[in-house]
Design a protein around this motif. Sequence first.
Motif, PDB file in Angstrom:
ATOM      1  N   VAL A  17      28.193  -1.496 -19.285  1.00  0.00           N
ATOM      2  CA  VAL A  17      27.211  -2.498 -19.956  1.00  0.00           C
ATOM      3  C   VAL A  17      26.815  -1.574 -21.087  1.00  0.00           C
ATOM      4  O   VAL A  17      26.154  -0.719 -20.939  1.00  0.00           O
ATOM      5  CB  VAL A  17      26.517  -3.110 -18.863  1.00  0.00           C
ATOM      6  N   VAL A  18      26.801  -2.370 -22.369  1.00  0.00           N
ATOM      7  CA  VAL A  18      26.308  -1.725 -23.322  1.00  0.00           C
ATOM      8  C   VAL A  18      25.122  -2.552 -24.058  1.00  0.00           C
ATOM      9  O   VAL A  18      25.275  -3.767 -23.803  1.00  0.00           O
ATOM     10  CB  VAL A  18      27.457  -1.621 -24.590  1.00  0.00           C
ATOM     11  N   ALA A  19      23.844  -1.916 -24.197  1.00  0.00           N
ATOM     12  CA  ALA A  19      22.852  -2.690 -24.859  1.00  0.00           C
ATOM     13  C   ALA A  19      22.598  -2.194 -26.227  1.00  0.00           C
ATOM     14  O   ALA A  19      22.452  -0.955 -26.589  1.00  0.00           O
ATOM     15  CB  ALA A  19      21.713  -2.157 -23.696  1.00  0.00           C
ATOM     16  N   LEU A  20      22.188  -2.959 -27.246  1.00  0.00           N
ATOM     17  CA  LEU A  20      22.019  -2.789 -28.498  1.00  0.00           C
ATOM     18  C   LEU A  20      20.940  -3.597 -29.006  1.00  0.00           C
ATOM     19  O   LEU A  20      20.786  -4.804 -28.770  1.00  0.00           O
ATOM     20  CB  LEU A  20      23.134  -3.109 -29.330  1.00  0.00           C
ATOM     21  N   ALA A  21      20.042  -3.319 -29.781  1.00  0.00           N
ATOM     22  CA  ALA A  21      19.006  -3.782 -30.700  1.00  0.00           C
ATOM     23  C   ALA A  21      19.798  -4.148 -31.975  1.00  0.00           C
ATOM     24  O   ALA A  21      19.799  -3.220 -32.823  1.00  0.00           O
ATOM     25  CB  ALA A  21      17.848  -3.227 -30.957  1.00  0.00           C
ATOM     26  N   LEU A  22      19.899  -5.428 -32.234  1.00  0.00           N
ATOM     27  CA  LEU A  22      20.531  -5.754 -33.734  1.00  0.00           C
ATOM     28  C   LEU A  22      19.745  -6.702 -34.388  1.00  0.00           C
ATOM     29  O   LEU A  22      18.672  -7.469 -33.649  1.00  0.00           O
ATOM     30  CB  LEU A  22      21.915  -6.417 -33.409  1.00  0.00           C
ATOM     31  N   PRO A  23      19.654  -6.837 -35.555  1.00  0.00           N
ATOM     32  CA  PRO A  23      18.912  -7.567 -36.621  1.00  0.00           C
ATOM     33  C   PRO A  23      19.635  -9.037 -36.399  1.00  0.00           C
ATOM     34  O   PRO A  23      20.541  -9.405 -35.877  1.00  0.00           O
ATOM     35  CB  PRO A  23      19.248  -7.366 -37.860  1.00  0.00           C
ATOM     36  N   ARG A  24      18.721 -10.185 -35.985  1.00  0.00           N
ATOM     37  CA  ARG A  24      19.192 -11.480 -35.964  1.00  0.00           C
ATOM     38  C   ARG A  24      19.578 -11.835 -37.106  1.00  0.00           C
ATOM     39  O   ARG A  24      18.735 -12.083 -38.281  1.00  0.00           O
ATOM     40  CB  ARG A  24      17.800 -12.253 -35.341  1.00  0.00           C
ATOM     41  N   PRO A  25      20.669 -12.507 -37.320  1.00  0.00           N
ATOM     42  CA  PRO A  25      21.355 -13.138 -38.458  1.00  0.00           C
ATOM     43  C   PRO A  25      20.375 -14.045 -38.939  1.00  0.00           C
ATOM     44  O   PRO A  25      19.871 -15.131 -38.176  1.00  0.00           O
ATOM     45  CB  PRO A  25      22.519 -13.777 -37.941  1.00  0.00           C
ATOM     46  N   CYS A  27      17.175 -14.143 -39.859  1.00  0.00           N
ATOM     47  CA  CYS A  27      15.842 -14.054 -39.566  1.00  0.00           C
ATOM     48  C   CYS A  27      15.158 -12.971 -40.240  1.00  0.00           C
ATOM     49  O   CYS A  27      14.076 -12.736 -39.959  1.00  0.00           O
ATOM     50  CB  CYS A  27      15.702 -13.798 -38.074  1.00  0.00           C
ATOM     51  N   GLY A  28      15.514 -12.159 -41.169  1.00  0.00           N
ATOM     52  CA  GLY A  28      15.087 -11.106 -42.034  1.00  0.00           C
ATOM     53  C   GLY A  28      14.191 -10.370 -41.204  1.00  0.00           C
ATOM     54  O   GLY A  28      12.808 -10.374 -41.403  1.00  0.00           O
ATOM     55  N   GLY A  29      14.559  -9.127 -40.704  1.00  0.00           N
ATOM     56  CA  GLY A  29      13.587  -8.297 -39.815  1.00  0.00           C
ATOM     57  C   GLY A  29      13.526  -8.519 -38.502  1.00  0.00           C
ATOM     58  O   GLY A  29      13.378  -7.636 -37.716  1.00  0.00           O
ATOM     59  N   CYS A  30      14.008  -9.643 -37.781  1.00  0.00           N
ATOM     60  CA  CYS A  30      13.741  -9.852 -36.405  1.00  0.00           C
ATOM     61  C   CYS A  30      14.771  -9.327 -35.607  1.00  0.00           C
ATOM     62  O   CYS A  30      15.908  -9.068 -36.209  1.00  0.00           O
ATOM     63  CB  CYS A  30      13.910 -11.440 -36.034  1.00  0.00           C
ATOM     64  N   ARG A  31      14.665  -8.553 -34.507  1.00  0.00           N
ATOM     65  CA  ARG A  31      15.682  -7.748 -33.827  1.00  0.00           C
ATOM     66  C   ARG A  31      16.043  -8.473 -32.541  1.00  0.00           C
ATOM     67  O   ARG A  31      14.863  -9.238 -31.675  1.00  0.00           O
ATOM     68  CB  ARG A  31      15.185  -6.395 -33.711  1.00  0.00           C
ATOM     69  N   VAL A  32      17.144  -8.458 -32.127  1.00  0.00           N
ATOM     70  CA  VAL A  32      17.248  -9.094 -30.757  1.00  0.00           C
ATOM     71  C   VAL A  32      17.877  -8.007 -29.865  1.00  0.00           C
ATOM     72  O   VAL A  32      18.807  -6.880 -30.463  1.00  0.00           O
ATOM     73  CB  VAL A  32      18.192 -10.211 -30.777  1.00  0.00           C
TER      74      VAL A  32
END
Length: 106
Positions: A17-25, A27-32
Amino acid sequence: MSMTGGGYIRLPGGSVVVALALPRPGCGGCRVRVLVHAANRQRALTRLRNHGLRSVYLRGNMQPPTPDEVTAVLHHPDGLVWRQAPDDDTESWHPIRALLRPANAA
């Protein structure tokens, strides 16, 4: 789209199981926080790239998935989920298609 605070955990059956924090498309700066269940780390990243997240890399293992996150992704039929506020246990995990859908297609 690379992430400095991601990680992975190997499960007893050999999958990861891989977990990543990515920019939300869009959303300019929001991360998911995105969780992926796959046979191995490379396949997990390939699954994300196949969904249009082309520049996704896992560098290090600083923030591996928590036991609750592992449970969430293992119980989802797609094995690929995300949520906006990773520390907010009241927010549900969403399927990846909800992250990638255009903003006007609600």
